[in-house]
Design a protein around this motif. Sequence first.
Motif, PDB file in Angstrom:
ATOM      1  N   LEU A 115     -37.694 -15.125  46.927  1.00  0.00           N
ATOM      2  CA  LEU A 115     -37.430 -14.284  45.759  1.00  0.00           C
ATOM      3  C   LEU A 115     -36.111 -13.528  45.860  1.00  0.00           C
ATOM      4  O   LEU A 115     -35.595 -13.042  44.850  1.00  0.00           O
ATOM      5  CB  LEU A 115     -38.573 -13.276  45.575  1.00  0.00           C
ATOM      6  CG  LEU A 115     -39.935 -13.863  45.178  1.00  0.00           C
ATOM      7  CD1 LEU A 115     -40.998 -12.773  45.177  1.00  0.00           C
ATOM      8  CD2 LEU A 115     -39.855 -14.531  43.809  1.00  0.00           C
ATOM      9  N   SER A 116     -35.551 -13.446  47.059  1.00  0.00           N
ATOM     10  CA  SER A 116     -34.273 -12.748  47.231  1.00  0.00           C
ATOM     11  C   SER A 116     -33.086 -13.702  47.133  1.00  0.00           C
ATOM     12  O   SER A 116     -31.958 -13.322  47.432  1.00  0.00           O
ATOM     13  CB  SER A 116     -34.248 -12.023  48.581  1.00  0.00           C
ATOM     14  OG  SER A 116     -34.345 -12.937  49.652  1.00  0.00           O
ATOM     15  N   THR A 117     -33.346 -14.942  46.708  1.00  0.00           N
ATOM     16  CA  THR A 117     -32.280 -15.925  46.530  1.00  0.00           C
ATOM     17  C   THR A 117     -32.258 -16.414  45.086  1.00  0.00           C
ATOM     18  O   THR A 117     -33.265 -16.371  44.380  1.00  0.00           O
ATOM     19  CB  THR A 117     -32.474 -17.133  47.458  1.00  0.00           C
ATOM     20  OG1 THR A 117     -33.637 -17.875  47.030  1.00  0.00           O
ATOM     21  CG2 THR A 117     -32.665 -16.696  48.907  1.00  0.00           C
ATOM     22  N   ILE A 118     -31.083 -16.887  44.668  1.00  0.00           N
ATOM     23  CA  ILE A 118     -30.958 -17.447  43.312  1.00  0.00           C
ATOM     24  C   ILE A 118     -31.888 -18.637  43.142  1.00  0.00           C
ATOM     25  O   ILE A 118     -32.572 -18.789  42.124  1.00  0.00           O
ATOM     26  CB  ILE A 118     -29.500 -17.885  43.045  1.00  0.00           C
ATOM     27  CG1 ILE A 118     -28.575 -16.650  42.972  1.00  0.00           C
ATOM     28  CG2 ILE A 118     -29.406 -18.703  41.760  1.00  0.00           C
ATOM     29  CD1 ILE A 118     -28.859 -15.754  41.787  1.00  0.00           C
ATOM     30  N   GLN A 119     -31.938 -19.493  44.164  1.00  0.00           N
ATOM     31  CA  GLN A 119     -32.745 -20.713  44.062  1.00  0.00           C
ATOM     32  C   GLN A 119     -34.241 -20.426  44.060  1.00  0.00           C
ATOM     33  O   GLN A 119     -35.019 -21.117  43.406  1.00  0.00           O
ATOM     34  CB  GLN A 119     -32.411 -21.670  45.225  1.00  0.00           C
ATOM     35  CG  GLN A 119     -30.991 -22.180  45.250  1.00  0.00           C
ATOM     36  CD  GLN A 119     -30.002 -21.167  45.832  1.00  0.00           C
ATOM     37  OE1 GLN A 119     -30.401 -20.136  46.386  1.00  0.00           O
ATOM     38  NE2 GLN A 119     -28.713 -21.464  45.683  1.00  0.00           N
ATOM     39  N   GLY A 120     -34.651 -19.410  44.809  1.00  0.00           N
ATOM     40  CA  GLY A 120     -36.079 -19.168  44.985  1.00  0.00           C
ATOM     41  C   GLY A 120     -36.678 -18.124  44.067  1.00  0.00           C
ATOM     42  O   GLY A 120     -37.900 -17.965  44.024  1.00  0.00           O
ATOM     43  N   TYR A 121     -35.830 -17.428  43.318  1.00  0.00           N
ATOM     44  CA  TYR A 121     -36.369 -16.363  42.474  1.00  0.00           C
ATOM     45  C   TYR A 121     -37.217 -16.934  41.342  1.00  0.00           C
ATOM     46  O   TYR A 121     -36.857 -17.929  40.715  1.00  0.00           O
ATOM     47  CB  TYR A 121     -35.255 -15.498  41.882  1.00  0.00           C
ATOM     48  CG  TYR A 121     -35.827 -14.455  40.940  1.00  0.00           C
ATOM     49  CD1 TYR A 121     -36.466 -13.332  41.451  1.00  0.00           C
ATOM     50  CD2 TYR A 121     -35.781 -14.639  39.562  1.00  0.00           C
ATOM     51  CE1 TYR A 121     -37.044 -12.394  40.605  1.00  0.00           C
ATOM     52  CE2 TYR A 121     -36.355 -13.712  38.706  1.00  0.00           C
ATOM     53  CZ  TYR A 121     -36.976 -12.597  39.227  1.00  0.00           C
ATOM     54  OH  TYR A 121     -37.560 -11.694  38.391  1.00  0.00           O
ATOM     55  N   ARG A 122     -38.343 -16.288  41.085  1.00  0.00           N
ATOM     56  CA  ARG A 122     -39.199 -16.627  39.958  1.00  0.00           C
ATOM     57  C   ARG A 122     -39.631 -15.346  39.260  1.00  0.00           C
ATOM     58  O   ARG A 122     -39.994 -14.372  39.910  1.00  0.00           O
ATOM     59  CB  ARG A 122     -40.451 -17.403  40.412  1.00  0.00           C
ATOM     60  CG  ARG A 122     -40.174 -18.741  41.064  1.00  0.00           C
ATOM     61  CD  ARG A 122     -39.640 -19.775  40.064  1.00  0.00           C
ATOM     62  NE  ARG A 122     -39.461 -21.079  40.698  1.00  0.00           N
ATOM     63  CZ  ARG A 122     -38.365 -21.443  41.362  1.00  0.00           C
ATOM     64  NH1 ARG A 122     -37.359 -20.596  41.493  1.00  0.00           N
ATOM     65  NH2 ARG A 122     -38.276 -22.647  41.898  1.00  0.00           N
ATOM     66  N   GLY A 123     -39.614 -15.358  37.956  1.00  0.00           N
ATOM     67  CA  GLY A 123     -40.096 -14.220  37.187  1.00  0.00           C
ATOM     68  C   GLY A 123     -41.479 -14.506  36.644  1.00  0.00           C
ATOM     69  O   GLY A 123     -42.366 -14.950  37.375  1.00  0.00           O
ATOM     70  N   TYR A 124     -41.668 -14.273  35.360  1.00  0.00           N
ATOM     71  CA  TYR A 124     -42.962 -14.548  34.753  1.00  0.00           C
ATOM     72  C   TYR A 124     -43.363 -16.010  34.970  1.00  0.00           C
ATOM     73  O   TYR A 124     -42.548 -16.921  34.833  1.00  0.00           O
ATOM     74  CB  TYR A 124     -42.914 -14.309  33.244  1.00  0.00           C
ATOM     75  CG  TYR A 124     -42.855 -12.862  32.820  1.00  0.00           C
ATOM     76  CD1 TYR A 124     -43.837 -11.953  33.197  1.00  0.00           C
ATOM     77  CD2 TYR A 124     -41.813 -12.411  32.010  1.00  0.00           C
ATOM     78  CE1 TYR A 124     -43.788 -10.637  32.787  1.00  0.00           C
ATOM     79  CE2 TYR A 124     -41.753 -11.089  31.592  1.00  0.00           C
ATOM     80  CZ  TYR A 124     -42.737 -10.202  31.981  1.00  0.00           C
ATOM     81  OH  TYR A 124     -42.685  -8.901  31.564  1.00  0.00           O
ATOM     82  N   GLY A 125     -44.639 -16.195  35.266  1.00  0.00           N
ATOM     83  CA  GLY A 125     -45.193 -17.538  35.288  1.00  0.00           C
ATOM     84  C   GLY A 125     -46.133 -17.714  34.114  1.00  0.00           C
ATOM     85  O   GLY A 125     -46.297 -16.808  33.283  1.00  0.00           O
ATOM     86  N   ALA A 126     -46.769 -18.860  34.031  1.00  0.00           N
ATOM     87  CA  ALA A 126     -47.752 -19.089  32.970  1.00  0.00           C
ATOM     88  C   ALA A 126     -48.931 -18.142  33.157  1.00  0.00           C
ATOM     89  O   ALA A 126     -49.415 -17.959  34.276  1.00  0.00           O
ATOM     90  CB  ALA A 126     -48.220 -20.539  33.006  1.00  0.00           C
TER      91      ALA A 126
END
Length: 455
Positions: A115-126
């Motif tokens: 979550l601290s990387t551009i590639q791994g960050y995710r916000g809202y999910g389904a």
Amino acid sequence: MLPKQKGRIHCTLMAAGAWREQFDHMFCLFPGTSTANSVAHPQTEMAPRHCSKVPRNVNLEKLRSGYLFPEISRHEAEHLQKNPDEGLIRLGIGDTTHPIPDTITLAMAEHVRGLSTIQGYRGYGAEQGNMALRKAIAGKFYQDMGIEANEIFVSDGAQCDISRLQLLLGPNVTVAVQDPSFPAYIDSSVVVGQAGELEEETGKYGNIIYMNCGPENNFFPDLSATPRTDIIFFCSPNNPTGHAASRQQLKQLVEFARANGSIIVYDSAYAVYIRDESPKSIFEIPGAREVAIEISSFSKFAGFTGVRLGWTVVPEELKYSNGFPVIKDFNRIVCTCFNGASNIAQAGGLACLSTDGYQALRKVIGYYMENAKILVDGFKSVDLKVYGGKNAPYIWVHFPGLNSWNVFGEILQKTNIVTVPGRGFGPAGEEYIRISSFGQREHILEASRRLKFYL
């Protein structure tokens, strides 16, 4: 041994609590204060404080004074304050104690780092949950039962889903519950307005059907004498009795629901503890897809009581009386009232269902069930009737003729062991206590020793 006495002291305390609540209301005490703990100042003594013009929810006024498990925690805290050095053993609230296996926590930690990387960050999910996890749940727990991933809604736990289902069902449905049963079914029915008035003499709410499930009927209701209701809450393995319904019993339940046009809300939170041939899901029973919703959880299965992750299954075949699919309304409730389970918790859920994760969790489950055997053997050695502990991590112990709150209190005072009074699970729980096998082995052995010595 425990003195034979009834619940007069408990009733007196309830009456005092009701008086205090009414007194507090008269003088508009702020939330979190009461006449018992507020400090009066001479210049303002008995002066009323500002109140809004918003009436209290009348359904909340109908609830008993406190939810069962916070009440247990309150008694525990009071006992600890008076006896700080007595070595308290907690076998009451069913909170897991064994560490979560590394393979699962590492998956969550990796997700957090991502979550601290551009590639791994995710916000809202389904709102309905990560599709990979929904597919994994379908494959692990509902294989060959016809349950598809889109019928599974991932959540933050089964207890939260009970309340969402009550919001779905609304105040105008009739409800039946097992007696004894997990208190959230009844309390949520009260809050949503289904329950009617509390009958103090019986301890039952007037509009709820209590299905007696005790040893005299093999912990399964006499359906021939059970009135029709719209909703039937049913938990197997049962909390608190530990009984897992047989295939024949669940066939009767499904046939009863089909004949009456009822919906079963089936709680399978302890299904992974089943060790015999009892069904682990209501959907193992033919026809259940047209009459049942199933809720379940990672809490007791994976030690996620603090992580928070669960799921609910709503089959597409389940329909209201007008033919409208229930799944569409539940999806709307989820999208309105929930932003989806934590993506960190869902990463852990996927790891739980991996080959390595699931194998590690089976060892933890075996550990808890060995704890249960130690406790069961201990009670049997002093000739007490003991139920459960075979397909669930709970032991249901009978103390004939005794008030369960008195038994709870005396065990706490004399042995420094926290249990749960059976009366907290419904009127049929009187004379029983529930004991949890969630604990470290040395604590379980010590608890068994203390209880045998005391009893």
